[in-house]
Scaffold this motif. Structure first.
Motif, short mmCIF file in Angstrom:
data_model
loop_
_atom_site.label_atom_id
_atom_site.label_comp_id
_atom_site.label_asym_id
_atom_site.label_seq_id
_atom_site.Cartn_x
_atom_site.Cartn_y
_atom_site.Cartn_z
N TRP A 177 -17.77 -71.98 114.47
CA TRP A 177 -18.00 -72.14 113.03
C TRP A 177 -19.47 -71.94 112.68
CZ3 TRP A 177 -14.05 -72.93 109.60
CH2 TRP A 177 -12.81 -73.27 110.14
N GLY A 178 -19.68 -71.41 111.48
CA GLY A 178 -21.02 -71.35 110.94
C GLY A 178 -21.38 -72.66 110.27
N GLN A 179 -22.63 -72.74 109.79
CA GLN A 179 -23.12 -73.99 109.21
C GLN A 179 -22.75 -74.14 107.74
OE1 GLN A 179 -24.88 -71.27 109.53
NE2 GLN A 179 -25.90 -71.02 107.56
N GLY A 180 -22.29 -73.07 107.13
CA GLY A 180 -21.88 -73.12 105.73
C GLY A 180 -22.97 -72.62 104.79
N THR A 181 -22.52 -72.07 103.68
CA THR A 181 -23.44 -71.62 102.63
C THR A 181 -22.87 -72.03 101.28
OG1 THR A 181 -24.67 -69.73 101.75
CG2 THR A 181 -22.41 -69.30 102.43
N LEU B 29 -20.88 -62.60 100.66
CA LEU B 29 -21.26 -63.41 101.80
C LEU B 29 -21.19 -62.58 103.07
CD1 LEU B 29 -19.32 -66.73 101.04
CD2 LEU B 29 -21.55 -66.00 100.21
N SER B 30 -22.10 -62.88 103.98
CA SER B 30 -22.09 -62.24 105.30
C SER B 30 -22.09 -63.32 106.37
CB SER B 30 -23.33 -61.35 105.48
OG SER B 30 -23.38 -60.33 104.53
N CYS B 31 -21.52 -63.00 107.51
CA CYS B 31 -21.51 -63.92 108.64
C CYS B 31 -21.61 -63.11 109.91
CB CYS B 31 -20.24 -64.76 108.64
SG CYS B 31 -20.05 -65.78 110.12
N ALA B 32 -22.69 -63.32 110.64
CA ALA B 32 -22.93 -62.59 111.88
C ALA B 32 -22.78 -63.52 113.07
CB ALA B 32 -24.32 -61.97 111.86
N ALA B 33 -22.00 -63.09 114.05
CA ALA B 33 -21.83 -63.85 115.29
C ALA B 33 -22.76 -63.27 116.35
CB ALA B 33 -20.39 -63.78 115.76
N SER B 34 -23.42 -64.15 117.08
CA SER B 34 -24.33 -63.70 118.13
C SER B 34 -24.26 -64.65 119.31
CB SER B 34 -25.77 -63.64 117.59
OG SER B 34 -26.20 -64.94 117.20
N TYR C 85 -17.63 -71.51 104.64
CA TYR C 85 -17.84 -71.45 106.09
C TYR C 85 -17.15 -70.23 106.67
CZ TYR C 85 -18.85 -76.45 105.51
OH TYR C 85 -19.35 -77.66 105.11
N CYS C 86 -17.78 -69.61 107.64
CA CYS C 86 -17.07 -68.57 108.37
C CYS C 86 -16.68 -69.10 109.74
CB CYS C 86 -17.90 -67.29 108.49
SG CYS C 86 -19.24 -67.37 109.69
N SER C 87 -15.66 -68.49 110.28
CA SER C 87 -15.22 -68.84 111.62
C SER C 87 -14.90 -67.57 112.38
CB SER C 87 -13.98 -69.74 111.57
OG SER C 87 -12.84 -68.99 111.20
N ALA C 88 -14.95 -67.68 113.69
CA ALA C 88 -14.60 -66.55 114.55
C ALA C 88 -13.99 -67.07 115.83
CB ALA C 88 -15.84 -65.72 114.86
N LEU D 278 -22.85 -68.57 114.66
CA LEU D 278 -22.42 -67.86 113.45
C LEU D 278 -23.37 -68.26 112.33
CD1 LEU D 278 -19.84 -67.63 115.23
CD2 LEU D 278 -18.52 -67.80 113.11
N VAL D 279 -23.94 -67.27 111.68
CA VAL D 279 -24.90 -67.53 110.61
C VAL D 279 -24.42 -66.86 109.33
CG1 VAL D 279 -27.27 -67.27 109.83
CG2 VAL D 279 -26.80 -67.68 112.26
N GLU D 280 -24.16 -67.70 108.31
CA GLU D 280 -23.73 -67.18 107.02
C GLU D 280 -24.95 -66.94 106.13
OE1 GLU D 280 -20.44 -70.46 107.79
OE2 GLU D 280 -22.63 -70.39 107.86
N SER D 281 -24.80 -66.03 105.21
CA SER D 281 -25.83 -65.77 104.21
C SER D 281 -25.17 -65.21 102.96
CB SER D 281 -26.88 -64.79 104.74
OG SER D 281 -26.29 -63.55 105.06
N GLY D 282 -25.90 -65.25 101.85
CA GLY D 282 -25.41 -64.64 100.62
C GLY D 282 -24.95 -65.61 99.57
#
Length: 121
Positions: free
Chosen positions: A111-115, A19-24, A93-96, A3-7
């Protein structure tokens, strides 16, 4: 699963950020997605969640100012933050909840790494 957050960034009080969070990665299905934040010296707290069907829930502190949304085709969630206040300063942080293969029987949290979001007064 990544999960990568941005914004995130620095904004004046009253301003907005998205904020955006993309899961891949190895993804079979994405369930609930959410945003959390941790202010300095505080514990991480949930602020907004959204189901795969679009049902949302918000913490009282952000109701009416923040809007969570998602694009299921892109496995991405967004957090539109308006009328930001200095007390919104935190790492977000985003989560999925993700099922990584058809053989799995349950969702697992990622979890993402946080922004960093910083709101100046």
């Amino acid at each position: 699963v990544h999960l990568v957050e941005s914004g995130g960034g620095l904004v004046q009080a009253g301003g907005s950020l998205r904020l955006s969070c993309a899961a891949s990665g190895s993804i079979f299905s994405v369930g609930i997605m959410g945003w959390y934040r941790r202010a300095p010296g505080e514990q991480r707290e949930p602020i907004a969640v959204i189901s795969s069907g679009g049902t949302t829930n918000y913490a009282d502190a952000v109701k009416g100012r923040f809007t969570i949304s998602r694009d299921n085709a892109k496995n991405t969630t967004y957090l539109q933050m308006n009328n930001l206040k200095p007390e919104d300063t935190a790492v977000y942080y985003c989560s999925a909840a993700v099922i990584t293969s058809a053989a799995m029987g349950s969702y697992e949290p990622h979890w993402g790494q946080g922004t960093q979001v910083t709101v100046s007064s």
